[in-house]
Design a protein around this motif. Structure first.
Motif, mmCIF file in Angstrom:
data_model
loop_
_atom_site.group_PDB
_atom_site.id
_atom_site.type_symbol
_atom_site.label_atom_id
_atom_site.label_comp_id
_atom_site.label_asym_id
_atom_site.label_seq_id
_atom_site.Cartn_x
_atom_site.Cartn_y
_atom_site.Cartn_z
ATOM 1 N N SER A 26 -2.936 -0.938 12.754
ATOM 2 C CA SER A 26 -1.726 -1.227 11.992
ATOM 3 C C SER A 26 -1.542 -0.243 10.843
ATOM 4 N N PRO A 27 -0.310 0.241 10.665
ATOM 5 C CA PRO A 27 -0.039 1.093 9.508
ATOM 6 C C PRO A 27 -0.131 0.324 8.193
ATOM 7 N N LEU A 28 -0.159 -1.012 8.255
ATOM 8 C CA LEU A 28 -0.250 -1.815 7.037
ATOM 9 C C LEU A 28 -1.641 -1.787 6.414
ATOM 10 N N VAL A 29 -2.628 -1.212 7.110
ATOM 11 C CA VAL A 29 -3.949 -1.001 6.516
ATOM 12 C C VAL A 29 -4.299 0.484 6.513
ATOM 13 N N GLY A 30 -3.264 1.310 6.637
ATOM 14 C CA GLY A 30 -3.454 2.757 6.595
ATOM 15 C C GLY A 30 -3.808 3.229 5.199
ATOM 16 N N PRO A 31 -4.021 4.518 5.035
ATOM 17 C CA PRO A 31 -4.382 5.050 3.721
ATOM 18 C C PRO A 31 -3.362 4.659 2.650
ATOM 19 N N ARG A 32 -3.884 4.295 1.488
ATOM 20 C CA ARG A 32 -3.031 3.945 0.350
ATOM 21 C C ARG A 32 -3.739 4.365 -0.934
ATOM 22 N N MET A 33 -3.006 5.074 -1.765
ATOM 23 C CA MET A 33 -3.562 5.543 -3.034
ATOM 24 C C MET A 33 -3.842 4.376 -3.972
ATOM 25 N N PHE A 34 -4.837 4.572 -4.808
ATOM 26 C CA PHE A 34 -5.124 3.630 -5.878
ATOM 27 C C PHE A 34 -5.728 4.390 -7.042
ATOM 28 N N PRO A 35 -5.186 4.190 -8.218
ATOM 29 C CA PRO A 35 -3.903 3.541 -8.474
ATOM 30 C C PRO A 35 -2.759 4.448 -8.019
ATOM 31 N N ILE A 36 -1.589 3.850 -7.852
ATOM 32 C CA ILE A 36 -0.423 4.630 -7.444
ATOM 33 C C ILE A 36 0.016 5.486 -8.632
ATOM 34 N N PRO A 37 0.023 6.821 -8.460
ATOM 35 C CA PRO A 37 0.439 7.685 -9.582
ATOM 36 C C PRO A 37 1.947 7.626 -9.808
ATOM 37 N N GLN A 38 2.373 8.203 -10.892
ATOM 38 C CA GLN A 38 3.793 8.229 -11.252
ATOM 39 C C GLN A 38 4.641 8.865 -10.146
ATOM 40 N N ASN A 39 4.171 9.967 -9.586
ATOM 41 C CA ASN A 39 4.889 10.679 -8.529
ATOM 42 C C ASN A 39 3.966 10.797 -7.309
ATOM 43 N N PRO A 40 3.820 9.717 -6.526
ATOM 44 C CA PRO A 40 2.809 9.711 -5.456
ATOM 45 C C PRO A 40 3.014 10.784 -4.391
ATOM 46 N N GLU A 41 4.247 11.163 -4.114
ATOM 47 C CA GLU A 41 4.498 12.173 -3.086
ATOM 48 C C GLU A 41 3.811 13.498 -3.410
ATOM 49 N N ALA A 42 3.602 13.768 -4.690
ATOM 50 C CA ALA A 42 2.955 15.018 -5.103
ATOM 51 C C ALA A 42 1.455 15.006 -4.816
ATOM 52 N N TYR A 43 0.904 13.843 -4.506
ATOM 53 C CA TYR A 43 -0.539 13.721 -4.312
ATOM 54 C C TYR A 43 -0.948 13.419 -2.864
ATOM 55 N N VAL A 44 -0.001 13.452 -1.951
ATOM 56 C CA VAL A 44 -0.313 13.147 -0.557
ATOM 57 C C VAL A 44 -1.228 14.228 0.012
ATOM 58 N N SER A 45 -2.290 13.802 0.668
ATOM 59 C CA SER A 45 -3.247 14.715 1.288
ATOM 60 C C SER A 45 -3.127 14.645 2.808
ATOM 61 N N LYS A 46 -3.391 15.747 3.470
ATOM 62 C CA LYS A 46 -3.304 15.790 4.931
ATOM 63 C C LYS A 46 -4.249 14.795 5.590
ATOM 64 N N CYS A 47 -5.398 14.544 4.970
ATOM 65 C CA CYS A 47 -6.366 13.625 5.572
ATOM 66 C C CYS A 47 -5.839 12.191 5.623
ATOM 67 N N ASP A 48 -4.805 11.879 4.844
ATOM 68 C CA ASP A 48 -4.277 10.521 4.785
ATOM 69 C C ASP A 48 -2.984 10.321 5.572
ATOM 70 N N ILE A 49 -2.658 11.269 6.426
ATOM 71 C CA ILE A 49 -1.481 11.119 7.278
ATOM 72 C C ILE A 49 -1.882 10.289 8.497
ATOM 73 N N ASN A 50 -1.053 9.288 8.818
ATOM 74 C CA ASN A 50 -1.334 8.443 9.980
ATOM 75 C C ASN A 50 -1.411 9.271 11.257
ATOM 76 N N TYR A 51 -2.343 8.904 12.120
ATOM 77 C CA TYR A 51 -2.381 9.460 13.468
ATOM 78 C C TYR A 51 -1.127 8.970 14.158
ATOM 79 N N SER A 52 -0.504 9.788 14.973
ATOM 80 C CA SER A 52 0.805 9.423 15.516
ATOM 81 C C SER A 52 0.725 8.207 16.442
ATOM 82 N N LEU A 53 1.775 7.407 16.396
ATOM 83 C CA LEU A 53 1.877 6.214 17.235
ATOM 84 C C LEU A 53 1.738 6.572 18.710
ATOM 85 N N ASP A 54 2.400 7.643 19.147
ATOM 86 C CA ASP A 54 2.327 8.054 20.560
ATOM 87 C C ASP A 54 0.896 8.383 20.970
#
Length: 194
Positions: free
Chosen positions: A78-106
């Motif tokens: 489930s994507p509902l238990v996928g990677p999630r930052m903690f704590p959520i920074p002010q601008n979270p998109e600036a901190y997204v790492s490649k290792c935390d991208i979901n494996y594709s559904l397909d």
């Protein structure tokens, strides 16, 4: 019912410092596989339990290792238990790492057909995940998953996820004052009753 959160074992992204977080779809290292296998001496993993994995290779591998001795398992992803930052920074998109991208559904559907895919129809959730959601956007989704878990006819649910994700769920389930020092670490676990 017990919910047992398990953090995946050491991944290849945990050893290649400083470029580690730029590894896409990192797998477990040999050490990580050994760490996860050692959990079999801590828990009685059974076919009566439910296993919910994050949509990353390292958590799917972790789930497969802990259930490897079982014939029939109820494994979900489930994507509902996928990677999630903690704590959520002010601008979270600036901190997204490649290792935390979901494996594709397909790819999960084609390569891991032994898993039941949750929220299959929510393509946006699969594409973006929960990593950068605000707390107010995450809360109803997380509570929805917890409410679904409560409907299951089982005594134990194992959620195989990530440090930040687990910490966010612990807060959602009523814990206060948690910080990054409460992260579980490689193959760490945390149990609670609901």
């Amino acid at each position: 019912m017990e919910i047992i959160f398990i953090r995946h074992g050491q991944g290849v992204h945990n050893i290649d410092i400083p470029n580690r977080l730029n590894t896409e779809n990192p797998r477990l290292t040999e050490r990580g596989r050994d760490q996860v296998a050692s959990l079999k001496s801590v828990f009685s993993f059974s076919e009566d339990s439910v296993y919910i994995a994050s949509p990353t290779i390292r958590t799917i591998e972790t789930t497969n290792i802990i259930t490897s001795d079982l014939l029939l398992t109820k494994k979900y992803v489930s994507p509902l238990v996928g990677p999630r930052m903690f704590p959520i920074p002010q601008n979270p998109e600036a901190y997204v790492s490649k290792c935390d991208i979901n494996y594709s559904l397909d790819k999960i559907i084609s390569e891991h057909s032994d898993f039941i895919v949750l929220d299959k129809d929510n393509q946006e959730l699969w594409n973006t995940g929960i990593n950068t959601l605000t707390e107010s956007a995450f809360e109803p989704l997380g509570l929805g998953l917890i409410n679904w878990i409560k409907t299951l006819c089982t005594k134990k649910v194992f959620i195989i996820a990530h440090d930040g994700t687990i910490t966010n769920y612990r807060i959602l389930l009523g814990e206060n004052g948690l910080s990054r020092s409460d992260f579980l670490g490689e193959a760490g676990w945390y149990k609670l009753e609901i």
